[in-house]
Design an enzyme around this catalytic site. Structure first.
Site: not given
Ligand SMILES: Nc1ncnc2c1ncn2[C@@H]1O[C@H](COP(=O)(O)OP(=O)(O)OP(=O)(O)O)[C@@H](O)[C@H]1O
Length: 204
Positions: A8, A31, A79, A183
């Site tokens: 998430n 991402e 990621d 971690f």
């Molecule tokens: N398919 C999707 N639909 C809607 N929002 C998305 C989708 N894929 C990614 N996002 C959003 O894009 C952003 C990506 O941020 P990031 O790569 O930092 O990952 P993250 O989900 O916040 O995870 P983490 O903190 O685990 O690295 C976040 O706001 C995430 O919810």
């Protein structure tokens, strides 16, 4: 080999992907947040931008999966997976009526075409986290556009993540509960993850 981290918003995927790539000397694909033309608008008005954003992410994840397979000489950690886009984020938007049913069906047809052209990751690591952990990480990271994310949105996504983790049959999925792990700053916690990954990968 293709290793993917799922979880998430705020679960810690990006940090873990970076740390694993340093530890194992793997390549890494993140991402794309900067340069995403829809993300900030999407958080302002989900119904308006849901389809646009989902098509953007789907294409970006598909290109990453293709790239990883073409780099067969190297192990790469990714990621987030294409499965999360379709079965978690897009499904949640359709279920919540924030994406029109015809748009969701159109999206799923595109997804089906794409998924048939790529292979599943060799290992998926699912970072499982409850709401307080997700909230605190989202706050700590401090991206303006993410501060409007509601508890309900995160909880709905968590439910879909659990369904996905229990029904995933395309390969190995390792679940790690990260509620009480740090971690990033605690070497023992990172080591705990590495040990579980070694076991899942058949390393000694
Ligand atoms: N398919 C999707 N639909 C809607 N929002 C998305 C989708 N894929 C990614 N996002 C959003 O894009 C952003 C990506 O941020 P990031 O790569 O930092 O990952 P993250 O989900 O916040 O995870 P983490 O903190 O685990 O690295 C976040 O706001 C995430 O919810």
């Amino acid at each position: 080999m293709h290793i993917a981290i799922t979880g998430n918003i705020g679960a810690g995927k990006t940090t873990l992907a970076r740390k694993l790539s340093e530890h194992y000397k793997w390549g890494v694909l993140y991402e794309a947040v900067e340069g995403n033309p829809y993300l900030a608008d999407f958080y302002e008005d989900m119904a308006r931008w849901s389809f646009n954003l989902q098509v953007f992410f789907l294409n970006s994840r598909f290109s990453q999966a293709q790239k990883i397979r073409s780099m067969h000489y190297q192990t790469v950690v990714q990621d987030r997976t294409i499965y999360e886009d379709a079965f978690i984020f897009a499904k949640n938007l359709a279920d919540s009526k924030l994406m029109e049913e015809r748009d969701y069906q159109n999206y799923l047809m595109l997804y089906e075409t794409m998924i048939n052209a790529i292979k599943a990751p060799d290992l998926i690591v699912y970072l499982q986290a409850d709401l307080p952990k997700l909230r605190s990480q989202i706050q700590k990271r401090g991206r303006d556009f993410e501060q409007s994310i509601s508890d309900e949105y995160l909880l709905n996504l968590n439910e879909l993540y659990e369904n996905f983790a229990h029904s995933y049959l395309d390969g190995t999925l390792l679940t790690i509960n990260v509620n009480s792990l740090d971690f990033e700053n605690n070497a023992e916690d990172f080591d705990f993850i590495v040990q579980q990954m070694n076991k899942a990968l058949g390393y000694r």
